[in-house]
Design a protein around this motif. Structure first.
Motif, short mmCIF file in Angstrom:
data_model
loop_
_atom_site.label_atom_id
_atom_site.label_comp_id
_atom_site.label_asym_id
_atom_site.label_seq_id
_atom_site.Cartn_x
_atom_site.Cartn_y
_atom_site.Cartn_z
N GLU A 51 0.83 -1.21 0.00
CA GLU A 51 0.00 0.00 0.00
C GLU A 51 0.86 1.26 0.00
OE1 GLU A 51 -2.50 -0.60 3.40
OE2 GLU A 51 -3.92 -1.86 2.29
N SER A 52 1.95 1.24 0.76
CA SER A 52 2.86 2.38 0.81
C SER A 52 3.51 2.61 -0.55
CB SER A 52 3.92 2.13 1.87
OG SER A 52 4.85 3.17 1.88
N ALA A 53 3.93 1.55 -1.21
CA ALA A 53 4.54 1.67 -2.53
C ALA A 53 3.54 2.22 -3.54
CB ALA A 53 5.07 0.32 -2.99
N GLN A 54 2.30 1.77 -3.45
CA GLN A 54 1.27 2.27 -4.35
C GLN A 54 1.04 3.76 -4.13
OE1 GLN A 54 -2.50 0.29 -3.89
NE2 GLN A 54 -3.32 1.10 -5.80
N LEU A 55 1.00 4.18 -2.87
CA LEU A 55 0.83 5.60 -2.57
C LEU A 55 2.00 6.41 -3.09
CD1 LEU A 55 -0.84 7.79 -1.15
CD2 LEU A 55 0.41 7.26 0.94
N SER A 56 3.21 5.88 -2.94
CA SER A 56 4.40 6.58 -3.45
C SER A 56 4.34 6.72 -4.97
CB SER A 56 5.67 5.82 -3.07
OG SER A 56 5.86 5.85 -1.69
N LYS A 90 1.87 9.49 -5.78
CA LYS A 90 2.44 10.81 -5.50
C LYS A 90 3.44 11.20 -6.57
CE LYS A 90 2.04 10.90 -0.45
NZ LYS A 90 2.83 10.94 0.81
N LYS A 91 4.27 10.27 -6.99
CA LYS A 91 5.27 10.55 -8.02
C LYS A 91 4.59 10.90 -9.34
CE LYS A 91 9.24 8.62 -10.43
NZ LYS A 91 10.12 7.45 -10.59
N LYS A 92 3.55 10.16 -9.68
CA LYS A 92 2.80 10.42 -10.90
C LYS A 92 2.20 11.83 -10.88
CE LYS A 92 -0.57 8.13 -13.86
NZ LYS A 92 -1.48 6.98 -13.98
N GLN A 93 1.62 12.21 -9.73
CA GLN A 93 1.05 13.55 -9.59
C GLN A 93 2.13 14.61 -9.68
OE1 GLN A 93 -2.26 14.37 -9.40
NE2 GLN A 93 -1.49 16.46 -9.63
#
Length: 106
Positions: free
Chosen positions: A75-80, A83-86
């Motif tokens: 889940e943390s990797a997905q959130l990262s 965020k990087k995509k944004q």
């Protein structure tokens, strides 16, 4: 092993003999079962239902701890990644704005 189990014909009108369940028959928390769960909420539900029937073994507790960490990490990797995509999207928008401004100034 199960030579004494009556056939269906002999069960008519009689109570069936029920084999005792192994500890894993109630609910299993082995690697295969845990790997099918993708969220901590669902994992907690599964654990709670098993704990209503029996206590978790040390091995199950260890596997559960590892799987919880794996889910949190996923889940943390997905959130990262989100965020990087944004962040990249925001940078691209800023580049477009600055290029337009630069063209207007020329």
């Amino acid at each position: 092993i199960f030579n004494n189990i009556p056939t269906t014909e002999s069960l008519v009108g009689k109570k069936r003999k029920i084999r005792p369940q192994s500890p894993n028959a109630v609910g299993t928390l082995d690697k295969e079962t845990l790997s099918s769960v993708s969220s901590i909420a669902k994992l907690d539900e599964m654990v709670k239902s098993v704990q209503q029937e029996r206590e978790l073994t040390k091995d199950e507790q260890t596997q559960l701890k590892k799987h919880r960490r794996l889910i949190r990490n996923r889940e943390s990797a997905q959130l990262s990644r989100q965020k990087k995509k944004q962040y990249v999207s925001d940078l691209e928008e800023r580049i477009r704005r600055l290029e337009n401004e630069n063209m207007n100034l020329k």
